[in-house]
Scaffold this active site. Structure first.
Site, mmCIF file in Angstrom:
data_model
loop_
_atom_site.group_PDB
_atom_site.id
_atom_site.type_symbol
_atom_site.label_atom_id
_atom_site.label_comp_id
_atom_site.label_asym_id
_atom_site.label_seq_id
_atom_site.Cartn_x
_atom_site.Cartn_y
_atom_site.Cartn_z
ATOM 1 N N ASP A 223 0.731 3.957 -3.031
ATOM 2 C CA ASP A 223 0.402 5.369 -2.833
ATOM 3 C C ASP A 223 1.283 6.236 -3.734
ATOM 4 O O ASP A 223 0.808 7.185 -4.367
ATOM 5 C CB ASP A 223 0.607 5.744 -1.366
ATOM 6 C CG ASP A 223 0.392 7.220 -1.108
ATOM 7 O OD1 ASP A 223 -0.765 7.670 -1.139
ATOM 8 O OD2 ASP A 223 1.396 7.938 -0.884
ATOM 9 N N GLU B 115 0.841 -1.203 0.000
ATOM 10 C CA GLU B 115 0.000 0.000 0.000
ATOM 11 C C GLU B 115 0.874 1.251 0.000
ATOM 12 O O GLU B 115 0.582 2.241 -0.694
ATOM 13 C CB GLU B 115 -0.913 -0.012 1.221
ATOM 14 C CG GLU B 115 -1.762 1.238 1.387
ATOM 15 C CD GLU B 115 -2.264 1.412 2.803
ATOM 16 O OE1 GLU B 115 -2.681 2.535 3.133
ATOM 17 O OE2 GLU B 115 -2.226 0.442 3.579
ATOM 18 N N GLU C 150 -4.486 0.669 -3.591
ATOM 19 C CA GLU C 150 -3.092 1.111 -3.610
ATOM 20 C C GLU C 150 -2.140 -0.080 -3.513
ATOM 21 O O GLU C 150 -1.094 -0.104 -4.180
ATOM 22 C CB GLU C 150 -2.833 2.093 -2.471
ATOM 23 C CG GLU C 150 -3.490 3.445 -2.676
ATOM 24 C CD GLU C 150 -3.225 4.414 -1.542
ATOM 25 O OE1 GLU C 150 -3.301 5.628 -1.768
ATOM 26 O OE2 GLU C 150 -2.952 3.945 -0.409
ATOM 27 N N ASP D 124 -7.139 1.348 0.503
ATOM 28 C CA ASP D 124 -5.858 0.727 0.871
ATOM 29 C C ASP D 124 -5.548 -0.458 -0.046
ATOM 30 O O ASP D 124 -4.407 -0.630 -0.501
ATOM 31 C CB ASP D 124 -5.901 0.239 2.319
ATOM 32 C CG ASP D 124 -5.968 1.383 3.323
ATOM 33 O OD1 ASP D 124 -5.724 2.542 2.924
ATOM 34 O OD2 ASP D 124 -6.262 1.107 4.499
#
Length: 237
Positions: free
Chosen positions: A55, A51, A126, A123
């Site tokens: 991002d 994650e 990502e 989450d």
């Protein structure tokens, strides 16, 4: 890397097909499996690190797309639009559209946590981006299917004078016109069957009701009320 569970691999293949990824020869299946494993399953074998990578991936993909699509925009506009493209709300919408939650391994109590669903989906989205990037160390498995999604949303935001932040836009208008700040009143919706409308908000300017809205969170309901007010008193006075 392969995964031993052939049933799980078939499930992951279905998700890749939904995304339009046909050539799976470069997929690191272990990473993709990890990206779809919630921390409730394992404190050490879960999606959190991917994650973190994802991002950065979605931020870079958004930045590159905006620069390619709107080369004339100033940096401030890039930042405003990108903040929406990488927001939890929008990423969760994409994840929900492609059914990411169908492939996410999690404990029953987490699965039943409706309030945390949007954050969980964002989450996971990502993390999957992180797994795809780490599989090739480039954007080959990401941008060809993600770009059209980001481009459509970027066009919507670019055409929106409020940049989807109606609270700020409304506040700027009331300060400029009346030298006053709007106030919000939020109550819990008595109709608890719909989790997306848990709260009802009203936005007032002194004794005048400007708009109403509903949302899954207090913040979301306030944004909805501000949008209602913006459309009523600013966009269509």
């Amino acid at each position: 890397m392969e995964i031993k569970d052939t049933r799980r691999k078939r499930e992951l293949l279905k998700l890749l097909q939904r995304l339009g990824i046909e050539d799976v020869s470069k997929i690191n299946w272990s990473l993709l499996d990890l990206a779809l494993t919630h921390p409730s399953i394992s404190l050490t074998h879960n999606y959190e690190q991917l994650e973190f990578v994802g991002d950065a991936v979605v931020r870079l993909a958004s930045a590159e797309l905006l620069l390619e699509t709107y080369p004339e925009l100033p940096v401030g506009e890039f930042a405003a639009i990108r903040s929406i493209l990488v927001s939890d709300r929008f990423l969760a919408e994409i994840a929900l559209e492609y059914g990411f939650d169908l492939y996410l391994l999690m404990t029953p109590n987490i699965k039943n946590d409706k309030g945390g669903r949007m954050s969980r989906l964002a989450d996971t989205f990502e993390a999957v981006l992180g797994a795809l990037y780490q599989s090739t160390k480039n954007m080959d498995l990401v941008r060809f299917w993600l770009d059209p999604i980001l481009r459509e949303k970027a066009a919507q935001v670019h055409a929106d004078p409020a940049r989807e932040n109606y609270k700020d836009a409304l506040q700027e208008w009331t300060q400029g016109k009346y030298k006053l700040l709007p106030t919000y009143k939020v109550i819990q919706n008595p109709n608890l069957d719909n989790q997306d409308e848990r709260f009802i908000a009203e936005v007032w300017l002194q004794d005048k009701l400007l708009g109403k809205g509903k949302g899954a969170t207090k913040k979301a309901s306030q944004q909805a009320a501000a949008q209602n007010a913006f459309n009523l008193v600013i966009a269509n006075p």
